[in-house]
Structure formats: C-alpha cells, structure tokens
Enzyme design. Structure first.
Site, PDB file in Angstrom:
ATOM      1  N   GLY A  82       0.839  -1.209   0.000  1.00 25.94           N
ATOM      2  CA  GLY A  82       0.000   0.000   0.000  1.00 25.94           C
ATOM      3  C   GLY A  82       0.868   1.251   0.000  1.00 25.94           C
ATOM      4  NE  ARG A  95      -2.331  -4.270  -0.844  1.00 27.74           N
ATOM      5  CZ  ARG A  95      -1.785  -3.667   0.206  1.00 27.74           C
ATOM      6  NH1 ARG A  95      -0.663  -4.094   0.706  1.00 27.74           N
ATOM      7  NH2 ARG A  95      -2.385  -2.609   0.746  1.00 27.74           N
ATOM      8  CG  ASP A 102       3.387  -6.824   7.228  1.00 30.61           C
ATOM      9  OD1 ASP A 102       2.901  -6.339   6.185  1.00 30.61           O
ATOM     10  OD2 ASP A 102       2.704  -7.394   8.103  1.00 30.61           O
ATOM     11  CB  THR A 126       2.611   0.950   6.112  1.00 29.12           C
ATOM     12  OG1 THR A 126       1.237   0.744   6.488  1.00 29.12           O
ATOM     13  CG2 THR A 126       3.472   0.621   7.317  1.00 29.12           C
ATOM     14  CB  ILE A 127      -1.296   5.063   6.366  1.00 30.68           C
ATOM     15  CG1 ILE A 127      -2.240   3.924   5.965  1.00 30.68           C
ATOM     16  CG2 ILE A 127      -0.933   5.939   5.176  1.00 30.68           C
ATOM     17  CD1 ILE A 127      -3.660   4.383   5.688  1.00 30.68           C
ATOM     18  CG  ASP A 128      -1.800  -0.048   7.903  1.00 30.43           C
ATOM     19  OD1 ASP A 128      -2.664   0.808   7.658  1.00 30.43           O
ATOM     20  OD2 ASP A 128      -1.642  -1.080   7.219  1.00 30.43           O
ATOM     21  CG  ASP A 161       1.282  -2.484  10.285  1.00 29.63           C
ATOM     22  OD1 ASP A 161       2.136  -1.866   9.622  1.00 29.63           O
ATOM     23  OD2 ASP A 161       0.495  -3.294   9.773  1.00 29.63           O
ATOM     24  CG  MET A 183      -7.904   2.299   5.672  1.00 24.29           C
ATOM     25  SD  MET A 183      -6.876   2.589   4.220  1.00 24.29           S
ATOM     26  CE  MET A 183      -7.941   1.957   2.940  1.00 24.29           C
ATOM     27  NE  ARG A 242      -2.517  -4.734   5.746  1.00 19.69           N
ATOM     28  CZ  ARG A 242      -2.853  -5.049   4.508  1.00 19.69           C
ATOM     29  NH1 ARG A 242      -3.564  -6.112   4.273  1.00 19.69           N
ATOM     30  NH2 ARG A 242      -2.478  -4.319   3.484  1.00 19.69           N
ATOM     31  CB  ALA A 256     -13.006   9.933  19.461  1.00 18.74           C
TER      32      ALA A 256
HETATM   33  O1  F6P Z   1      -1.637  -1.147   4.581  1.00 19.24           O
HETATM   34  C1  F6P Z   1      -2.248   0.028   4.175  1.00 19.24           C
HETATM   35  C2  F6P Z   1      -3.716  -0.192   3.951  1.00 19.24           C
HETATM   36  O2  F6P Z   1      -4.293   1.010   3.513  1.00 19.24           O
HETATM   37  C3  F6P Z   1      -4.493  -0.741   5.146  1.00 19.24           C
HETATM   38  O3  F6P Z   1      -4.777   0.250   6.100  1.00 19.24           O
HETATM   39  C4  F6P Z   1      -5.711  -1.320   4.476  1.00 19.24           C
HETATM   40  O4  F6P Z   1      -6.281  -2.335   5.256  1.00 19.24           O
HETATM   41  C5  F6P Z   1      -5.143  -1.873   3.196  1.00 19.24           C
HETATM   42  O5  F6P Z   1      -3.929  -1.160   2.952  1.00 19.24           O
HETATM   43  C6  F6P Z   1      -6.028  -1.734   1.994  1.00 19.24           C
HETATM   44  O6  F6P Z   1      -5.407  -2.378   0.948  1.00 19.24           O
HETATM   45  P1  F6P Z   1      -5.792  -2.189  -0.576  1.00 19.24           P
HETATM   46  O7  F6P Z   1      -5.377  -0.805  -0.987  1.00 19.24           O
HETATM   47  O8  F6P Z   1      -5.007  -3.243  -1.277  1.00 19.24           O
HETATM   48  O9  F6P Z   1      -7.269  -2.359  -0.654  1.00 19.24           O
END
Ligand code: F6P
Length: 319
Positions: free
Chosen positions: A11, A72, A103, A125-127, A129, A169, A171, A186
């Site tokens: 991503g 991917r 990852d 990654t924006i996650d 993680d 988002m 993941r 929030a």
């Molecule tokens: O890993 C980045 C991310 O945007 C996650 O937050 C999300 O779950 C996933 O990628 C979405 O993947 P795709 O763009 O393949 O739908």
C-alpha cells in the site's frame, strides 16, 4: 557498491516519494548509480527498471503516492519469482536494493537477502504497524487527514445532535484509530488490541447525552469491524440518531506532512549508508527520535507494540 536499486511496494503511503528522493540523492552524492524499479516486486520480475538521475526526483518531495508506483505481488512470494527478480537485478548490474513498504515488502527483502542479494527495508505504511520502529512513513500524514475529517464531522454532528461512527484504516493495527481518536477528542475509540463491551459504550453515550452533549464521535479501527455495522448496533441500542463514515483510501493520499518528509529523508539516507557499509537484511527505524537499524527478521517476527498508555489517556479525557 557501484549501483543500487530502489522500489516501493504494498500500500502506498505519503512520504514514499521523499524517501525515494533521499535514496537517489544520497547515493549520487556518494557516486553510486541508482535504478528505480517500477511497480514494486511485480515490476522487478518484469524488468521495469530505469536509471534515476538527480532531476528524476526533483519536485517530488511534497507529492503523495509514489512516482515508482506500487503493487501487491503474490508471485514474488515464490522462490521462482524471487530468482526472477534477482536475475533482473544482476542483468542491470545492481548490487543492493532499498525496499520501501510494509511487512509484505519486508518479507520480499528478507527473501532476497537470504538468496545472497543485500536489501534494506524502509518502513512505509499509514498503518504504523512495523515492529521495532516507533513510526512509519505516512502515518503522520494519514493522522492529519483523518483528523481533518473528524473536525468536519464534528461540525455536522453538533448541528444535528447525532452520534457518528468513523471507520479508519490500519489493517490489524489500531494506531491510526487510537492516535486520531485521542487528537480528535473522540468519546470512544475501538481498536483490535483492546476488548470492548457494548454496554460500556452505550452507558457512556447515554451519560453524555444526559449532561447535554450535542454529539458523540466513535472511532472504529477497520480491524475490529465495519463502521456501518457498528453504527447500526449503536443506533439500535441507544435510539440516538447515528451515522457512519468510512474514510477508506483517502487516508493514503495527499501531500506528506513535514514530519513525514523529514522521517523519509532520514530513513532514505540511512538505508544507502547501510548498503555502502556492505550490510543487507536490515530495517531502518526510529526509536525515541534516534535513527536505528535492526535485523529485518526482528521486524517480521516480533509483535508491533501499540502505545496503550494513549488508550488509557483517551479514556480518562473523554469521561
Ligand atoms: O496497509 C495500508 C492499507 O491502507 C491498510 O490500512 C488497508 O487495510 C489496506 O492497505 C487496503 O489495501 P488495498 O489498498 O489493497 O485495498
């Protein structure tokens, strides 16, 4: 080392361009040629490889997405795919590779290193993680994007006295939900790392309503459940008018923040230094604002630690 390659994979994340720029400029500064590999590992296997010059990375530091594009790629998980990639790299006389991604991208970099081709991972990654680093490229920008939306939703939520569920988002990780929930004030933050009781959430919403609160905002990490589903549960149990907002891929776009540009520039330069030192199979990261590098296996086998103190704090501040 006279020639290196750089690719972005998985991503995309804002700040990847700033990292590519840093890799290219740092390498050229040290008289090393740099090749851009387009469309991640898929492009590597297909030989989508072009030389990058100083000017190739001009005017990109502020741009979201990745000029190298991303993909991917399941085929690269196989030994045959990895060998094909190495053949392409050797055909271009490339001796080391910088991989910018999450990852899945790290798994590819580790596999190539084990096959004798040195790779360095940069966390993008924006996650947020990736284990072993406090922050990944793109997280800060995504946080600010989400925050902007929370602030806007708050306006309409107040006007209509509604409850809003905002799905973000991440993941399997709750970082983006947690940090934006705290920053956005929030009432409730729901993340995969912490269990929740529907009854507590309903009680909290009712208590807020009794003391005259005009709206409530609930942030749900996508790794827990769908925001739409959660909103209908909330409405059914509280009888408060509830709406859901699923932010989706807008969270991955946009011009990177200053923090992401600086982080990406530091990571990119360090990755080149590691290759110059003859190192492979390393991941760069940041811990307490110090640049670090560590075995990429650690990034793949240890667990990402979310800052749970922030979760406790958010609960205290949203009473
Ligand atoms: O890993 C980045 C991310 O945007 C996650 O937050 C999300 O779950 C996933 O990628 C979405 O993947 P795709 O763009 O393949 O739908």
């Amino acid at each position: 080392m006279k020639r290196i390659g750089v690719l972005t994979s998985g991503g995309d994340a804002p700040g990847m361009n700033a990292a590519v720029r840093a890799v290219v400029r740092k390498a050229i500064f040290h008289d090393i040629e740099v090749f851009g590999i387009y469309q991640g590992y898929q492009g590597l296997m297909n030989g989508k490889i072009e030389k990058l010059e100083l000017g190739s990375v001009g005017d990109i530091i502020h741009r979201g997405g990745t000029i190298l594009q991303s993909a991917r790629c399941d085929e690269f998980k196989t030994k045959a795919g990895q060998q094909q990639g190495i053949e392409q790299l050797r055909a271009h006389q490339i001796e080391g590779l910088v991989v910018i991604g999450g990852d899945g991208s790290y798994r590819g970099a580790k596999a190539l290193t084990e096959l004798g081709f040195p790779c360095i991972g940069i966390p993008g990654t924006i996650d947020n993680d990736i284990p072993g680093t406090d922050f990944t490229i793109g997280f800060d920008t995504a946080m600010n994007t989400v925050l902007d939306v929370i602030d806007k939703i708050r306006d309409t939520a107040t006007s209509h006295e509604r409850t809003f569920v905002i799905e973000v988002m991440g993941r399997g990780a709750g970082d983006l939900a947690l940090w934006t929930g705290l920053a956005g004030g929030a009432e409730t933050i729901i993340i995969p790392e912490e269990k929740f009781e529907m009854k507590d959430i309903v009680d909290r919403l009712k208590k807020g309503n009794e003391r005259g609160k005009k709206h409530s905002i609930i942030i749900v990490a996508e790794g827990v459940m769908s925001g739409v589903e959660f909103a209908s549960k909330v409405q059914a149990e509280t009888n408060f008018e509830t709406r859901a907002s699923v932010l989706g891929h807008m969270q991955r776009g946009g011009s990177p923040t200053a923090a992401d540009r600086v982080l990406a520039s530091r990571f990119g330069a360090r990755a080149v230094e590691l290759l110059l030192d003859g190192k492979g199979g390393r991941a760069v990261g940041i811990k307490e604002n110090h640049l670090i590098d560590y075995d990429i296996v650690e990034a793949l086998t240890s667990e990402h630690q979310l800052n749970l103190k922030l979760y406790d704090l958010s609960k205290e501040l949203s009473i």
